[in-house]
Design a protein around this motif. Structure first.
Motif, PDB file in Angstrom:
ATOM      1  N   TRP A 236       0.816  -1.188   0.000  1.00 31.32           N
ATOM      2  CA  TRP A 236       0.000   0.000   0.000  1.00 31.32           C
ATOM      3  C   TRP A 236       0.858   1.249   0.000  1.00 31.32           C
ATOM      4  CZ3 TRP A 236       1.457  -2.405   4.227  1.00 31.32           C
ATOM      5  CH2 TRP A 236       1.525  -1.770   5.442  1.00 31.32           C
ATOM      6  N   GLY A 297      10.253 -11.903  22.061  1.00 37.84           N
ATOM      7  CA  GLY A 297       8.814 -11.741  22.139  1.00 37.84           C
ATOM      8  C   GLY A 297       8.352 -10.690  23.126  1.00 37.84           C
ATOM      9  N   VAL A 298       9.250  -9.803  23.610  1.00 40.85           N
ATOM     10  CA  VAL A 298       8.756  -8.773  24.519  1.00 40.85           C
ATOM     11  C   VAL A 298       7.980  -7.692  23.771  1.00 40.85           C
ATOM     12  CG1 VAL A 298      10.413  -9.054  26.394  1.00 40.85           C
ATOM     13  CG2 VAL A 298      10.956  -7.548  24.510  1.00 40.85           C
ATOM     14  N   VAL A 302       5.606  -7.422  13.126  1.00 38.21           N
ATOM     15  CA  VAL A 302       5.384  -8.240  11.932  1.00 38.21           C
ATOM     16  C   VAL A 302       6.446  -9.317  11.795  1.00 38.21           C
ATOM     17  CG1 VAL A 302       4.934  -8.121   9.475  1.00 38.21           C
ATOM     18  CG2 VAL A 302       4.888  -6.036  10.821  1.00 38.21           C
ATOM     19  N   LEU A 374       7.169  -0.997  26.897  1.00 34.10           N
ATOM     20  CA  LEU A 374       7.731  -1.912  27.888  1.00 34.10           C
ATOM     21  C   LEU A 374       7.877  -1.238  29.246  1.00 34.10           C
ATOM     22  CD1 LEU A 374      10.678  -3.757  26.147  1.00 34.10           C
ATOM     23  CD2 LEU A 374       8.489  -4.653  26.861  1.00 34.10           C
ATOM     24  N   LYS A 383      -0.963  -0.955  29.390  1.00 33.60           N
ATOM     25  CA  LYS A 383      -0.286  -1.177  28.123  1.00 33.60           C
ATOM     26  C   LYS A 383      -0.646  -0.068  27.150  1.00 33.60           C
ATOM     27  CE  LYS A 383      -0.078  -6.194  28.308  1.00 33.60           C
ATOM     28  NZ  LYS A 383       1.132  -6.679  27.649  1.00 33.60           N
TER      29      LYS A 383
ATOM     30  N   GLN B  23       9.772  -8.065  31.907  1.00 33.08           N
ATOM     31  CA  GLN B  23       8.827  -8.172  30.788  1.00 33.08           C
ATOM     32  C   GLN B  23       8.868  -9.524  30.094  1.00 33.08           C
ATOM     33  OE1 GLN B  23       6.460  -5.944  29.551  1.00 33.08           O
ATOM     34  NE2 GLN B  23       6.893  -5.266  31.607  1.00 33.08           N
ATOM     35  N   LYS B  26       5.952 -12.159  29.401  1.00 37.64           N
ATOM     36  CA  LYS B  26       4.656 -11.584  29.734  1.00 37.64           C
ATOM     37  C   LYS B  26       3.705 -11.614  28.552  1.00 37.64           C
ATOM     38  CE  LYS B  26       4.259  -8.237  33.396  1.00 37.64           C
ATOM     39  NZ  LYS B  26       4.409  -6.824  33.720  1.00 37.64           N
ATOM     40  N   ASP B  27       4.192 -11.108  27.430  1.00 35.45           N
ATOM     41  CA  ASP B  27       3.316 -11.009  26.276  1.00 35.45           C
ATOM     42  C   ASP B  27       2.884 -12.375  25.776  1.00 35.45           C
ATOM     43  OD1 ASP B  27       3.876  -8.054  24.309  1.00 35.45           O
ATOM     44  OD2 ASP B  27       3.379  -8.333  26.398  1.00 35.45           O
ATOM     45  N   ASN B  28       3.668 -13.398  26.104  1.00 34.06           N
ATOM     46  CA  ASN B  28       3.271 -14.734  25.668  1.00 34.06           C
ATOM     47  C   ASN B  28       2.090 -15.225  26.469  1.00 34.06           C
ATOM     48  OD1 ASN B  28       5.414 -14.536  24.074  1.00 34.06           O
ATOM     49  ND2 ASN B  28       6.737 -15.843  25.300  1.00 34.06           N
ATOM     50  N   TYR B  30      -0.089 -13.462  27.677  1.00 30.41           N
ATOM     51  CA  TYR B  30      -1.238 -12.627  27.345  1.00 30.41           C
ATOM     52  C   TYR B  30      -2.162 -12.437  28.536  1.00 30.41           C
ATOM     53  CZ  TYR B  30      -0.201 -12.514  22.448  1.00 30.41           C
ATOM     54  OH  TYR B  30       0.403 -12.298  21.261  1.00 30.41           O
ATOM     55  N   VAL B  31      -1.756 -11.560  29.411  1.00 28.66           N
ATOM     56  CA  VAL B  31      -2.560 -11.218  30.578  1.00 28.66           C
ATOM     57  C   VAL B  31      -4.032 -11.263  30.180  1.00 28.66           C
ATOM     58  CG1 VAL B  31      -2.779  -9.523  32.397  1.00 28.66           C
ATOM     59  CG2 VAL B  31      -0.750  -9.490  30.896  1.00 28.66           C
ATOM     60  N   PRO B  74       0.420  -2.884  10.200  1.00 28.50           N
ATOM     61  CA  PRO B  74       1.111  -3.818   9.308  1.00 28.50           C
ATOM     62  C   PRO B  74       0.748  -5.279   9.579  1.00 28.50           C
ATOM     63  CG  PRO B  74       2.672  -2.281  10.288  1.00 28.50           C
ATOM     64  CD  PRO B  74       1.360  -2.060  10.970  1.00 28.50           C
ATOM     65  N   ALA B  75       0.600  -5.631  10.867  1.00 33.72           N
ATOM     66  CA  ALA B  75       0.322  -7.030  11.181  1.00 33.72           C
ATOM     67  C   ALA B  75      -1.042  -7.454  10.628  1.00 33.72           C
ATOM     68  CB  ALA B  75       0.396  -7.253  12.680  1.00 33.72           C
ATOM     69  N   THR B 134      -5.488  -3.191  23.353  1.00 30.53           N
ATOM     70  CA  THR B 134      -4.235  -2.452  23.475  1.00 30.53           C
ATOM     71  C   THR B 134      -3.599  -2.170  22.126  1.00 30.53           C
ATOM     72  OG1 THR B 134      -3.032  -4.510  23.718  1.00 30.53           O
ATOM     73  CG2 THR B 134      -3.671  -3.384  25.732  1.00 30.53           C
ATOM     74  N   GLN B 153      -4.308 -11.471  21.577  1.00 30.13           N
ATOM     75  CA  GLN B 153      -3.598 -10.298  21.075  1.00 30.13           C
ATOM     76  C   GLN B 153      -2.670 -10.732  19.966  1.00 30.13           C
ATOM     77  OE1 GLN B 153      -2.172  -9.258  25.055  1.00 30.13           O
ATOM     78  NE2 GLN B 153      -2.733  -7.160  24.574  1.00 30.13           N
TER      79      GLN B 153
END
Lengths: 645, 169
Positions: A236, A297-298, A302, A374, A383, B23, B26-28, B30-31, B74-75, B134, B153
């Motif tokens: 795009w 993974g913090v 993409v 973070l 967040k 951290q 944490k994101d894994n 997924y609170v 983008p994701a 978020t 997420q």
């Protein structure tokens, strides 16, 4: 059998790396010459072992050995052979092996050039690099071995490479980017060696300069390729998204740029000594940080690899050892350095100091924006995410300021410059630049921001060319011999600075002078846009190897003459039941034409999206010029002379 | 004092390292959202297709997915083809166009196909705030009695779809 040999040679490589990290250092402290001399052969053996295991992994891919877990996850029988090869670095484990391969490649390059360094410096540099190899090899072996087997239940076919990675841009993008990232390890090793040996003089800066310039050039090319890939593949028309992973590559680039300049000052004038060491540490730390962010993974992005907290802990451990260790060494050693040289407020040192301050501020703003979510979360404030608006509004003014000063630095002389002559040149250039930009803005009806940016770009071009002109006309030898006498270093700088201006022009023009519209068109329809007339010639059904496609043909006319024929497609992949839009692109020096097909609206009409993007190629053209400038500087004759030892 | 200055970089780094450590992982995990186990909060949004007002009463009755997306994300470009695939398999998906512009969203759906039964515009992100979103993409699984049972997420893809599918009943 082969994969086991690969695994085994990695283990052996780890032992050689360990010896490389320890033996020369022991030799240095005990004054044992023989131990110092082991550094070179140890490096070569370690590198050969890593290369062997990389080749074995590649062979496993090419021979479809799906008993290897990593191969079965990232390849399949039908995958074209070049993608099979690039799939070697398509996933976490393989790309880490590739990272280590490039690291040992740099080590070997240093080992080859070791004779140009003093006897006791070269081996220590290799030892520091060896300790980095130890870190990454053990990361590879303990958390993410690519040679894990799937026995006895070997799958008949693999799970295929992520389709997004089946693309030319992504075959070449990671290797080049890694070359840059990892290359900063060399500058880091030189800096740490200077701290260990206590020789924080100008010499280490001189040795580190070509290596830094070289890795900077690779990183520049890698970022340029990444941006180009995003432009044509994500489809795009964007070329930079402030995605955490993009930022991860931009951060070491920014601080690497600062390092490049600060090394020059340290080498030539012996000032900023401890600052330059800190920058070298900082730059490599940011490279490591990039690896950490992408693989732990913090932050979600993409490009993220499969996130795994154990891996995160391991990389964090590596960060603590390398960054914490070197900063500790820095805290102890650098405080003993005293700088006795002074410089005037208009000398080149002052301009480069300004350059360093601005680049560091830029690095920190991007770092803050990337890590803000973070930190915010760690303080239990919830967040949030910082989007493109933050980066655009903070980055743009500082970057413009930096570019303005960038043009002045080369004009001034070391130590002290007459303020009058400098001011005269600047005022003339500023007025000319504003007039040129004003003319352009008036002619094409752009806004004031475009005027500012175009002024800055033409200011850089004018001053750079004027500086070159004044250098080649000085003296009595005539222009061409003088021009040939100027060092490559100088031409490298000139090219890179002009490259920045070219990129800037591309960025402004594409952001203010792009046209796009979504249209309903049937074959035979014509539409005018931005001086072009597009005709929808016809639509046909095509049978591909594993898809059926609706292929359109469009002809673009400019003042009645056909300039391009474009074939956008809408492909339906029968096996995956997936629709893919293949946009058609006609690239040009001053504009890109870009057509993508939407949905079929009725019997004959289609939704069609047409873009005309001005000067978008200039963004990457500038990037290529910067890269060429970096390489040119790295190849300067001065660096090939031997120094002592 | 001068010595202390040289320790500053080390101190900054150690603090940052501490933040990273806290951290990790944490994101894994997924609170889980505070909304899990509750009904979809009240809302009034505009439908993208016909500019009609839509409230929670107009949502489907069976189990469905609620996907927050935006053309700016983008994701979402990566997630989209998989959603189209799911829609072809008959999975009902409600799209919430999050902090986006209408004409961009329309173009997007025309170009890439529309996997959504209904697309609702959340231009200001207020509904997203109520749902505790978020970022985009984010997907909620809602069961047949209208209760949120799972929140995901990031991109929905082949790997994590079985997990979401488990909740979809």
């Amino acid at each position: 059998m082969l994969p086991e040999i690969g695994q085994f040679s990695l283990i052996l490589a780890l032992f050689f790396a360990l010896s490389l990290a320890i033996m020369p250092l022991v030799g240095y402290w005990k004054g044992h010459q023989l131990l110092l001399e082991t550094a070179r052969p140890l490096t070569f053996i370690m590198s050969a072992l890593v290369l062997m295991s990389f080749v074995i992994l590649a062979v496993s891919f090419l021979t479809n050995d799906f008993s290897v877990l990593y191969v079965s996850q990232n390849s399949s029988i039908k995958l074209p052979i070049w993608y099979k090869f690039s799939a070697v670095w398509g996933g976490h484990e393989g790309s880490l092996l590739f990272w280590v391969l490039i690291l040992v490649g740099w080590c070997s390059a240093v080992a080859l050039k070791i004779r140009s360094l003093p006897m006791d410096i070269g081996p220590i540099v290799l030892a520091v690099l060896g300790s980095i190899c130890v870190g990454f090899l053990s990361f590879l072996l303990f958390t993410s071995s690519p040679f894990v087997r799937l026995l006895p239940d070997t799958p008949p076919d693999g799970g295929d490479l992520n389709p997004l990675l089946q693309d030319f841009g992504l075959i070449v993008h990671p290797p080049i980017l890694y070359m840059g990232y990892v290359g900063f390890a060399v500058a880091f090793a030189f800096a740490v060696t200077a701290l260990i040996t206590g020789n924080l003089n100008a010499a280490w800066a001189r040795w580190a300069r070509p290596w830094t310039a070289c890795s900077w050039a690779f990183l520049t090319l890698g970022i340029t390729l990444g941006s180009w890939w995003a432009y044509y593949e994500l489809g795009w028309g964007g070329w930079w998204f402030w995605d955490p992973v993009e930022n991860a590559s931009l951060l070491p680039w920014l601080s690497g740029t600062a390092l490049l300049h600060s090394l020059a000052v340290t080498e030539k004038r012996g000032v900023f000594k401890s600052w330059t060491v800190l920058l070298a540490i900082f730059t490599f730390s940011l490279s490591l940080l990039g690896a950490f962010l992408v693989r732990s993974g913090v932050l979600t992005s993409v490009h993220s690899f499969a996130a795994d907290p154990t891996r995160g802990v391991f990389i964090l451990g590596l960060l603590v050892v390398f960054v914490g260790g070197s900063l500790f060494l820095y805290a102890i050693r650098a405080s003993q350095v005293r700088s006795s040289v002074t410089f005037g407020a208009t000398g080149r040192e002052a301009w480069l100091l300004l350059n360093n301050i601005l680049l560091t501020v830029l690095t920190l703003t991007v770092l803050l924006g990337t890590l803000y979510p973070l930190i915010f979360d760690a303080l239990r404030l919830g967040k949030i995410s910082v989007g493109a608006p933050y980066f655009n509004s903070v980055f743009t003014p500082i970057a413009l300021l930096l570019i303005v000063f960038m043009a002045v630095g080369p004009l001034s002389k070391w130590h002290k410059t007459s303020l009058n002559s400098l001011l005269k040149a600047c005022v003339i250039a500023a007025i000319l630049a504003m007039l040129i930009a004003g003319g352009l803005v008036y002619r094409f009806e752009f806004g004031w921001l475009a005027w500012v940016c175009l002024s800055v770009a033409s200011w850089v071009l004018l001053l750079s060319l004027a500086d070159w002109f004044s250098k080649v006309t000085a003296g009595s030898k005539g222009m061409i011999p003088r021009a040939r006498q100027l060092p490559r270093n100088y031409y490298g700088m000139l090219l890179a600075h002009i490259g920045v201006a070219v990129t800037l022009i591309g960025i402004i023009l594409v952001s203010i002078n792009s046209h796009d519209s979504m249209l309903r068109l049937s074959p035979g329809d014509k539409v005018s846009m931005a001086g072009y007339e597009f005709r929808f010639d016809r639509m046909e059904q095509i049978q591909g190897s594993n898809y059926v496609s609706n292929k359109g043909q469009f002809t673009a006319y400019q003042s009645g003459r056909a300039v391009a024929v474009l074939y956008p497609e809408k492909r339906f992949f029968t096996t995956r039941q997936q629709v893919m839009t293949e946009a058609a692109l006609d690239a040009g020096f001053t504009r890109d034409l870009y057509i993508s097909l939407g949905e079929q609206l009725d019997e004959s009409a289609w939704g069609v999206r047409i873009y005309v993007k001005s000067f978008v190629r200039w963004i990457w053209l500038g990037g290529l010029m910067m890269m060429a400038g970096g390489l040119l500087a790295a190849l300067d004759k001065r660096y090939r002379q031997r120094t002592g030892g | 004092m001068r010595r202390f200055v040289f320790f500053l970089p080390l101190v900054c780094f150690l603090i940052l390292g501490g933040v990273f450590y806290s951290q990790l992982g944490k994101d894994n995990q997924y609170v889980p959202s505070a909304l899990v186990g509750k009904k979809v909060p009240n809302f009034t949004l505009i439908s993208l297709e016909n500019d009609q007002m839509v409230t929670q009463k107009d949502l489907p009755h069976g189990p469905y997915l609620m996907n927050f997306w935006g053309t700016w994300c983008p994701a979402c470009h990566i997630e989209h083809p998989f959603l189209v695939e799911l829609a072809l398999k008959g999975v009902p998906i409600i799209g919430i166009d999050y902090k986006d512009q209408k004409h961009l969203a329309e173009q997007w759906l025309i170009e890439k196909g529309n996997p959504y039964q209904q697309v609702l515009m959340d231009e200001m992100g207020l509904f997203g705030l109520d749902m505790g979103v978020t970022g985009a993409p984010e997907t909620f699984v809602i069961n047949s009695s209208g209760v949120i049972v799972h929140r995901h997420q990031g991109v929905v893809n082949e790997q994590n779809w079985p997990e979401l599918k488990g909740y979809l009943k």
